[in-house]
Write an enzyme that holds these catalytic residues in place. Structure first.
Site, mmCIF file in Angstrom:
data_model
loop_
_atom_site.group_PDB
_atom_site.id
_atom_site.type_symbol
_atom_site.label_atom_id
_atom_site.label_comp_id
_atom_site.label_asym_id
_atom_site.label_seq_id
_atom_site.Cartn_x
_atom_site.Cartn_y
_atom_site.Cartn_z
ATOM 1 C CG ASN A 1 -66.431 -23.376 64.520
ATOM 2 O OD1 ASN A 1 -66.419 -23.504 65.966
ATOM 3 N ND2 ASN A 1 -66.076 -22.731 63.714
ATOM 4 C CG HIS B 1 -68.114 -19.925 65.310
ATOM 5 N ND1 HIS B 1 -67.552 -19.990 65.027
ATOM 6 C CD2 HIS B 1 -69.869 -19.617 65.191
ATOM 7 C CE1 HIS B 1 -68.048 -19.833 63.861
ATOM 8 N NE2 HIS B 1 -69.380 -19.802 63.591
ATOM 9 C CD GLU C 1 -59.922 -25.149 60.246
ATOM 10 O OE1 GLU C 1 -60.205 -24.981 59.109
ATOM 11 O OE2 GLU C 1 -60.024 -23.732 60.242
#
Length: 309
Positions: free
Chosen positions: A185, A190, A221
């Site tokens: 990220n 993102h 995640e």
């Protein structure tokens, strides 16, 4: 004139509903053709001797094995026989390995020659239940990955736990975590992180095809896979195929060492559900194994088999 017995039997054999008639002791005195056919199609061992079976005893056996629907059926039929209520109905799941099925049981009493009997019919309501389930799923889907969300997972796992406990079958659970997702990220943004989550979810979902399988987003995640009636060895074979397919995605994560590509860590556990354990035990075991995999250096799969404990 029509032969009343033959005529009525033909009528009952024509209906798609499964019909069984019992006496006030619970003994089966009649089954129709649909009932007979359903038993044969589902490998029931007593198809040729239905009249020697006691319906109440079979419901009690199921109840004693932890089957909530078996208990409800037993109590409902008993209430009719003891004249505590005039009728009874119950909606219940009866899934096979390959398809989802629901039925509605209805019990109605009648008298003939001063003897009391009870008609128990089982109507297939799968079409309606699937439509209802689809509506419920719309509220149970993770908006980003288009797979089940945590709430749906919790409900599904409890139902599958109860089914496997009732039937004495193994239940496997895997928690999968994307390694160094924060680095991905931070490095690529993102939006790229969201794309990564979608791709991983798509792969995982391809390996959940049976009614007793589920792929869900566990949080952030992390993903979770449920495999009903699946041994540890069987689940491990599936997980190895999943890991291979995830590697083929070849998603770059250049600061994630040593691979510099997307990898995952997995905790996989299997248990035959019983009264000594709960769903929470299964989740904790898989979670502990996941962190064991992380501590081994990531990109690892740790397994435990509690099925024979």
């Amino acid at each position: 004139m029509l032969d009343d017995k033959i005529f009525l039997k033909q009528v009952l054999d024509t209906t798609p509903d499964q019909v069984v008639v019992i006496n006030d002791s619970g003994e089966i005195v009649f089954v129709n053709k649909s009932w007979q056919n359903f038993g044969e199609q589902n490998d029931c061992t007593c198809c040729d001797v239905w009249e020697q079976k006691n319906y109440l005893v079979e419901c009690k056996k199921a109840a004693d094995n932890g089957d909530e629907f078996g208990l409800n059926a037993y109590q409902g039929i008993l209430a009719i026989i003891e004249q505590q209520q005039s009728d009874f109905y119950l909606e219940y799941p009866c899934h096979s390995e390959n398809e989802k099925r629901w039925f509605m049981m209805r019990v109605v009493p009648f008298e003939l020659s001063d003897k009391k009997y009870y008609v128990i019919s089982h109507q297939n309501i799968t079409e309606r239940k699937l439509a209802e389930e689809q509506v419920q799923k719309l509220a149970a889907i993770d908006g980003l990955t288009d797979i089940a969300n945590r709430g749906f997972f919790d409900t599904f796992l409890e139902q599958e736990w109860n089914r496997c406990q009732r039937l004495g079958m193994p239940l496997s659970l895997a928690i999968i975590d994307i390694d160094d997702f924060k680095l991905l990220n931070d490095t690529y943004g993102h939006q790229q992180g969201d794309t990564c989550l979608k791709k991983v979810a798509k792969v995982l979902n391809e390996f959940t095809k049976r009614p007793g399988d589920l792929c869900a987003r566990f949080g952030g995640e992390e993903f979770v896979l449920v495999y009903g009636n699946t041994s540890s060895d069987q689940a491990l074979l599936v997980l190895n195929d999943i890991l291979e397919k995830l590697k083929h995605l070849n998603i770059e994560n250049k600061h994630s060492l040593p691979s510099r590509t997307l990898t995952v860590s997995v905790g996989l556990t299997t248990i035959t559900p019983n009264s000594d354990f709960t769903c929470a035990h299964l989740i904790k075991e898989a979670d502990d194994l996941l962190y064991k995999a992380k501590n081994k250096g990531k990109d690892a799969l740790c397994v435990s088999d509690l099925a024979f404990i």
